[in-house]
Design a protein around this motif. Structure first.
Motif, PDB file in Angstrom:
ATOM      1  N   ALA A   1       0.817  -1.143   0.175  1.00 38.41           N
ATOM      2  CA  ALA A   1       0.039  -0.089   0.252  1.00 38.41           C
ATOM      3  C   ALA A   1       0.787   1.199   0.203  1.00 38.41           C
ATOM      4  O   ALA A   1       0.493   2.418   0.270  1.00 38.41           O
ATOM      5  CB  ALA A   1      -0.892   0.060   1.426  1.00 38.41           C
ATOM      6  N   CYS A   2       2.180   1.131  -0.400  1.00 37.85           N
ATOM      7  CA  CYS A   2       2.910   2.288  -0.305  1.00 37.85           C
ATOM      8  C   CYS A   2       3.742   2.351  -1.297  1.00 37.85           C
ATOM      9  O   CYS A   2       4.674   3.372  -1.605  1.00 37.85           O
ATOM     10  CB  CYS A   2       4.004   2.119   1.178  1.00 37.85           C
ATOM     11  N   GLY A   3       3.844   1.261  -2.413  1.00 41.73           N
ATOM     12  CA  GLY A   3       4.596   1.459  -3.696  1.00 41.73           C
ATOM     13  C   GLY A   3       5.989   0.664  -3.497  1.00 41.73           C
ATOM     14  O   GLY A   3       6.776   1.162  -4.561  1.00 41.73           O
ATOM     15  N   HIS A   4       6.286  -0.105  -2.589  1.00 42.00           N
ATOM     16  CA  HIS A   4       7.552  -0.566  -2.498  1.00 42.00           C
ATOM     17  C   HIS A   4       7.728  -1.395  -3.552  1.00 42.00           C
ATOM     18  O   HIS A   4       9.106  -1.682  -3.885  1.00 42.00           O
ATOM     19  CB  HIS A   4       7.821  -1.084  -1.121  1.00 42.00           C
TER      20      HIS A   4
ATOM     21  N   SER B   1      -6.806   4.998  -8.109  1.00 41.82           N
ATOM     22  CA  SER B   1      -6.167   4.392  -7.042  1.00 41.82           C
ATOM     23  C   SER B   1      -4.806   4.891  -6.938  1.00 41.82           C
ATOM     24  O   SER B   1      -3.961   4.850  -5.896  1.00 41.82           O
ATOM     25  CB  SER B   1      -5.826   2.706  -7.415  1.00 41.82           C
ATOM     26  N   HIS B   2      -4.221   5.393  -8.172  1.00 43.32           N
ATOM     27  CA  HIS B   2      -2.663   6.186  -8.001  1.00 43.32           C
ATOM     28  C   HIS B   2      -2.687   7.348  -7.408  1.00 43.32           C
ATOM     29  O   HIS B   2      -1.642   7.739  -7.115  1.00 43.32           O
ATOM     30  CB  HIS B   2      -2.333   6.221  -9.499  1.00 43.32           C
ATOM     31  N   ALA B   3      -3.897   8.062  -7.048  1.00 47.01           N
ATOM     32  CA  ALA B   3      -4.029   9.215  -6.593  1.00 47.01           C
ATOM     33  C   ALA B   3      -4.382   9.175  -4.911  1.00 47.01           C
ATOM     34  O   ALA B   3      -4.210   9.777  -4.296  1.00 47.01           O
ATOM     35  CB  ALA B   3      -4.778  10.275  -7.163  1.00 47.01           C
ATOM     36  N   ARG B   4      -4.658   7.988  -4.490  1.00 48.26           N
ATOM     37  CA  ARG B   4      -5.114   7.684  -3.148  1.00 48.26           C
ATOM     38  C   ARG B   4      -3.882   7.820  -2.353  1.00 48.26           C
ATOM     39  O   ARG B   4      -2.687   7.587  -2.664  1.00 48.26           O
ATOM     40  CB  ARG B   4      -5.851   6.078  -3.010  1.00 48.26           C
ATOM     41  N   PRO B   5      -4.151   8.355  -1.026  1.00 46.59           N
ATOM     42  CA  PRO B   5      -3.003   8.323  -0.119  1.00 46.59           C
ATOM     43  C   PRO B   5      -2.386   7.159   0.270  1.00 46.59           C
ATOM     44  O   PRO B   5      -2.643   5.989   0.106  1.00 46.59           O
ATOM     45  CB  PRO B   5      -3.624   8.836   1.017  1.00 46.59           C
ATOM     46  N   LEU B   6      -0.896   7.229   0.392  1.00 52.34           N
ATOM     47  CA  LEU B   6      -0.185   6.142   0.733  1.00 52.34           C
ATOM     48  C   LEU B   6      -0.830   5.713   1.809  1.00 52.34           C
ATOM     49  O   LEU B   6      -1.141   6.155   2.835  1.00 52.34           O
ATOM     50  CB  LEU B   6       1.409   6.626   0.910  1.00 52.34           C
TER      51      LEU B   6
ATOM     52  N   ASP C   1      -2.658   2.030  -5.458  1.00 52.40           N
ATOM     53  CA  ASP C   1      -1.998   1.135  -6.122  1.00 52.40           C
ATOM     54  C   ASP C   1      -0.953   2.046  -6.793  1.00 52.40           C
ATOM     55  O   ASP C   1      -0.878   2.993  -7.112  1.00 52.40           O
ATOM     56  CB  ASP C   1      -2.977   0.208  -7.235  1.00 52.40           C
ATOM     57  N   PHE C   2       0.233   1.237  -6.762  1.00 55.88           N
ATOM     58  CA  PHE C   2       1.309   2.051  -7.698  1.00 55.88           C
ATOM     59  C   PHE C   2       1.229   2.139  -9.139  1.00 55.88           C
ATOM     60  O   PHE C   2       0.472   1.139  -9.671  1.00 55.88           O
ATOM     61  CB  PHE C   2       2.787   1.081  -7.487  1.00 55.88           C
TER      62      PHE C   2
END
Length: 382
Positions: A94-97, A347-352, A358-359
């Motif tokens: 949920a953070c794009g790692h 989903s790309h603009a939702r908060p981390l 989603d990344f």
């Protein structure tokens, strides 16, 4: 879309389907190491428990730079319905790692195949960023002694920042995070006889209000800081005034000095209110993440590299009040942390850390190109 981008998307979505947490990353770290070895890098496993380091040496240039990517996910149930959604209940990237790993892997592969540089590129894949322990664990395990670098770089995707945009700044770019717990020991009693005890709720409520004056009245307005009370519990009951109360919370600051001022002011406020009510209290204040402070020369280098691959580069962006344990690496070695646009829709603009974040796979090529350009620029072949 070329095959190499599709390859990065495949890696990213595979990591996304199989999230792992903290230092418990057996599949993730093994997959990262396997890919790095397939590219021809010298691979070292188990740095800081489960971190992975890939070393790419070309020519005899004397300089070396580090590229860091984080590997851990979060304990969140994903609500997205994509084909690559998490297959593990209670865990998600949920953070794009997952994207950070894919970009670094893509850069390592391209540089191994056709990189025009002379020197050493060190790719650092770090565990346990979310809890702030992974960078310190790798450093304590000899990361920069065993793999010395002149500079170290990292990035994070940024929801709400347009695709193709890169942002950074010299000096503090992200805040410290400190967690506090205040335990109030008052004198409970019957709800009908408040004068015979000291209600811990009243004392705690007074503290909650007073703590908000730290930022508004005790810090220079030019200094950024946040004090948030996030928990308030007592041992009271339906007709019982509580004798104990627990306040917990979170503090952010962009410099160690401001963090120290917040802690000092908090302790004075608690002591003063306790003295007024003739009760006791203890204050625990633990700084988990230091502020991330970018080296000015490293920022200039990163901005130059980004200029050639990004649609827009902001080299003096506003600092952010979230935290990053890349701070430990930037404190050990001159470094720079960058923000990469993840998009402005869906989903790309939702908060981390949101369950529906989603990344954005469309950001992978910009991230890879940035790392390749930076390595080739900083390790320029003569």
């Amino acid at each position: 879309m070329d095959g190499s981008v599709n390859e990065m998307i495949g890696w990213r979505q595979d990591f996304h389907r199989h999230p792992e947490l903290e230092f418990d990353l057996p599949r993730t770290s093994a997959r990262v190491a396997e890919l790095l070895e397939s590219f021809g890098l010298e691979v070292h496993r188990g740095i800081g428990q489960c971190g992975v380091v890939g070393v790419l040496q070309r020519g005899n240039g004397p300089r070396s730079i580090g590229i860091r990517a984080d590997m851990d996910a979060l304990p969140i149930d994903e609500t997205n319905g994509s084909a690559h959604r998490s297959e593990t209940p209670g865990k998600m990237h949920a953070c794009g790692h997952d994207g950070h790993m894919a970009m670094a892997l893509g850069a390592a592969k391209q540089l191994a195949e056709s990189g025009a540089f002379s020197g050493r590129a060190v790719f650092i894949f770090q565990p346990c960023e979310e809890h702030g322990h992974g960078a310190r664990a790798m450093i304590d395990d000899g990361l920069f002694d065993r793999f010395p670098v002149d500079r170290v770089y990292g990035l994070h995707n940024m929801p709400g920042l347009p695709l193709g945009h890169v942002a950074t700044r010299a000096g503090p770019i992200m805040a410290s995070e400190a967690l506090f717990e205040i335990v109030i020991a008052a004198r409970g009693g019957h709800a009908a006889l408040p004068h015979m005890g000291v209600d811990a709720i009243t004392v705690g409520a007074e503290m909650v209000g007073a703590l908000q004056t730290i930022v508004s009245r005790k810090l220079d307005p030019a200094m950024n800081g946040v004090v948030s009370v996030t928990g308030f519990e007592t041992d009271g009951a339906r007709n019982v005034l509580p004798g104990r109360a627990w306040l917990t919370g979170d503090c952010r600051a962009l410099t160690p000095e401001v963090n120290d001022r917040i802690e000092t002011a908090m302790r004075r406020i608690v002591d003063g209110i306790c003295a007024a009510h003739e009760v006791g209290a203890t204050v625990g204040y633990e700084t988990i993440f230091p502020p991330t402070i970018n080296d000015a020369d490293a920022v200039k280098a990163a901005a130059r590299a980004a200029d050639g691959v990004a649609d827009k580069v902001d080299a003096d962006c506003a600092p952010k009040l979230f935290s990053e344990d890349f701070a430990h690496m930037a404190a050990a070695v001159p470094g720079a942390f960058l923000l990469l646009g993840n998009g402005t829709e869906g989903s790309h603009a939702r908060p981390l850390h949101s369950a529906d974040y989603d990344f954005n796979d469309a950001a992978l090529e910009t991230g890879r190109a940035l790392w390749v350009a930076l390595v080739e620029q900083e390790l320029r072949a003569d």
